[in-house]
Design an enzyme around this catalytic site. Structure first.
Site, PDB file in Angstrom:
ATOM      1  N   LYS A 176      63.790  36.946   5.802  1.00  0.00           N
ATOM      2  CA  LYS A 176      62.892  37.271   4.870  1.00  0.00           C
ATOM      3  C   LYS A 176      61.836  37.662   5.741  1.00  0.00           C
ATOM      4  CE  LYS A 176      59.866  36.746   2.585  1.00  0.00           C
ATOM      5  NZ  LYS A 176      58.431  37.374   2.538  1.00  0.00           N
ATOM      6  N   GLY A 234      53.851  25.969   6.220  1.00  0.00           N
ATOM      7  CA  GLY A 234      54.795  25.233   7.255  1.00  0.00           C
ATOM      8  C   GLY A 234      55.234  23.936   6.708  1.00  0.00           C
ATOM      9  N   GLU A 251      56.850  27.129  14.091  1.00  0.00           N
ATOM     10  CA  GLU A 251      55.934  27.607  15.120  1.00  0.00           C
ATOM     11  C   GLU A 251      54.759  28.137  14.191  1.00  0.00           C
ATOM     12  OE1 GLU A 251      53.567  29.830  16.703  1.00  0.00           O
ATOM     13  OE2 GLU A 251      54.862  31.286  16.793  1.00  0.00           O
ATOM     14  N   CYS A 285      49.063  34.063  17.270  1.00  0.00           N
ATOM     15  CA  CYS A 285      49.183  32.444  17.164  1.00  0.00           C
ATOM     16  C   CYS A 285      48.764  31.882  18.679  1.00  0.00           C
ATOM     17  CB  CYS A 285      50.507  31.913  16.900  1.00  0.00           C
ATOM     18  SG  CYS A 285      51.887  32.271  17.705  1.00  0.00           S
ATOM     19  N   GLU A 385      41.916  28.203  13.017  1.00  0.00           N
ATOM     20  CA  GLU A 385      42.613  29.602  13.586  1.00  0.00           C
ATOM     21  C   GLU A 385      41.821  30.682  12.553  1.00  0.00           C
ATOM     22  OE1 GLU A 385      46.941  30.957  14.996  1.00  0.00           O
ATOM     23  OE2 GLU A 385      46.712  30.274  12.816  1.00  0.00           O
TER      24      GLU A 385
END
Length: 482
Positions: A176, A234, A251, A285, A385
């Site tokens: 996906k 996540g 991840e 990331c 982030e």
């Protein structure tokens, strides 16, 4: 010429979504429409997963020669290189990244297939001494149907690194891709369609995460989920997997530091500090988004970094600048929110901090390379982030303080250490809580052989390298009475 309309790839067939609805993908350089792809939903994912399950259980796949499986993966690598320029252009138009980075992504993707092709017939078990009349051994078997949720920043690379390992170990896959950047996953499906891989091993369903993605991670016939993306999503993936007792490889984010000591090669280090934060417009990331520099050389080193940041060129990805646009208005607004926080907290902007215009791209979201000094260590700017070309600066006195600052976030993905003192380098490598530590380099060219993953909220499990093969196999013990 790029196709303007696309289809789902399920069971070796191209098909519209059952609803016939579509969604648009746009060029981040100018927000022009690139293509329409099907808006896959739960009913489409049901077909894909059921097809993948049927294929996995089929005698054709169960008895498919492992050496042929490997040759097919080698063939995919060759096809990626054959169509490299077309695919790089597609990746650049879909993500906005400079074309040189798009070309690097294609080559890295080819390397994943090449690397795991060589492992298809090397999945070993062991014999275990138990008793004189018992032959005990282990075998590693494929887990079954694997789900691959792909982020928008490196769609081709991340699709390749997980699906290559999954297929090499004998699994079937359902991909996906991110709704923002789905085109190269569909191109990969075209390449698989040219091979003798049994239909139904590789499947791609485009659509929104809350529709197609949610249906995939909640499906009871999925046996493993690989996810790359935000911590928040996540957590949702883990919750869904827990309901079906399904293993996951996550991840997630990073707030990676470059730790710069006074004895480093300052010019080389400054080059790499800038590269690590402007690559893919900082939408990485593992971006080196924190600079930790020893106090004795801060002013001198920061000046070198500033000069390099001011020299960074901006433009459309196809023109191959140093820095392309951020993905979308949503991503730009996220960056701007952090900039406003920094201003309110009294941080000092050494350079950048604002949207810039690029000729002929008035609707693109281009953000100036940014350095922010005097950031509070507990600020969101230091802890979260940002996903943009933004570098936050901190200083330290000695090793102890460097380690403390380096570990002072919820993440632990990558760290760069810059020093000529090899003893110091090893001491920091041991104490830094990160999945990858680079000494006097950053990224090592993205080597496909190196296990990649994080500590803390950067996730768990490892992708890349031999270690990734464990994600897609389950260990069985067999004891035979002699």
């Amino acid at each position: 010429m790029m196709k303007k309309s696309h289809a789902l790839y399920i069971g070796g067939e191209w098909r519209d979504s059952l609803s016939k609805e579509t969604l648009e993908t746009r060029n981040p350089a100018n927000q022009e429409l690139l293509a329409e792809v099907p808006r896959g939903k739960a009913e489409d994912m049901e077909v894909a997963v059921t097809t993948a399950r049927k294929t996995f259980e089929s005698l054709e796949w169960q008895e498919f020669p492992v050496e042929v499986r490997g040759r097919i993966l080698y063939d995919i690598a060759a096809k990626l290189r054959r169509d490299a320029e077309e695919i790089a252009q597609m990746e650049t138009l879909d993500t906005g990244k400079p074309i040189s980075q798009g070309r690097n992504d294609v080559e890295a993707s080819a390397r994943y297939f090449e690397y795991y092709a060589g492992m298809a017939d090397k999945i070993f078990g062991e014999t275990i001494p138990v008793r004189h009349d018992i032959l005990d051994y282990t075998v590693r078997e494929p887990v079954g149907v694997t789900a691959h949720i792909i982020p928008w920043n490196y769609p081709l690379q991340i699709t390749s690194r997980s699906t290559a390992a999954a297929i090499a170990t004998g699994n079937t896959v359902v991909v996906k891709p991110a709704e923002d950047t789905p085109l190269t996953a569909l191109k990969l499906a075209e390449l698989f369609a040219e091979t003798e891989l049994p239909k139904g091993v590789f499947n791609v369903v485009t659509g929104y995460g809350y529709e197609a993605g949610a249906a995939l991670i909640n499906h009871p016939e999925v046996n493993h989920i690989t996810f790359t993306g935000s911590v928040q999503t996540g957590m949702a993936v883990m919750e869904a997997a827990a309901k079906n007792i399904v293993p996951v490889t996550l991840e997630l984010g990073g707030k990676s530091p470059n730790i710069v000591f006074e004895d480093c090669d300052m010019d080389n280090t400054a080059d790499w500090v800038v590269k690590s934060v402007v690559q893919n417009a900082g939408q990485t990331c593992s971006a080196g988004s924190r600079l930790l520099v020893q106090k004795t050389v801060k002013e001198e080193f920061l000046q070198k970094v500033k000069e390099r940041m001011l020299a960074v060129t901006l433009g459309k990805g196809v023109d191959d600048p140093d820095l392309g646009p951020v993905l979308s208005e949503k991503q730009y607004e996220r960056i701007e929110k952090f900039m406003q926080t920094a201003r309110e907290e009294g941080a000092q902007f050494v350079c950048g901090g604002e949207r810039v215009s690029v000729e002929g791209c008035k609707d693109g979201y281009y953000f100036a390379p940014t350095i922010i000094d005097n950031v509070r260590v507990d600020s969101e700017v230091a802890q979260e982030e940002i996903f943009g070309p933004v570098l936050s600066v901190f200083t330290f006195e000695d090793e102890e303080e460097a380690v403390k600052l380096g570990n002072n976030t919820q993440y632990g993905l990558v760290t760069g250490v810059w020093t000529e003192n090899i003893g110091r380098a090893h001491r920091l490598a041991k104490r830094i809580r990160a999945g990858q530590v680079f000494i006097n380099n950053y990224g090592a060219g993205g080597g496909v052989q190196m296990p990649f993953g994080g500590y803390k909220k950067s996730g768990f499990g490892r992708e890349k390298g031999l270690e990734a093969l464990r994600n897609y196999t389950v260990l069985k013990n067999v004891a035979v009475k002699m």
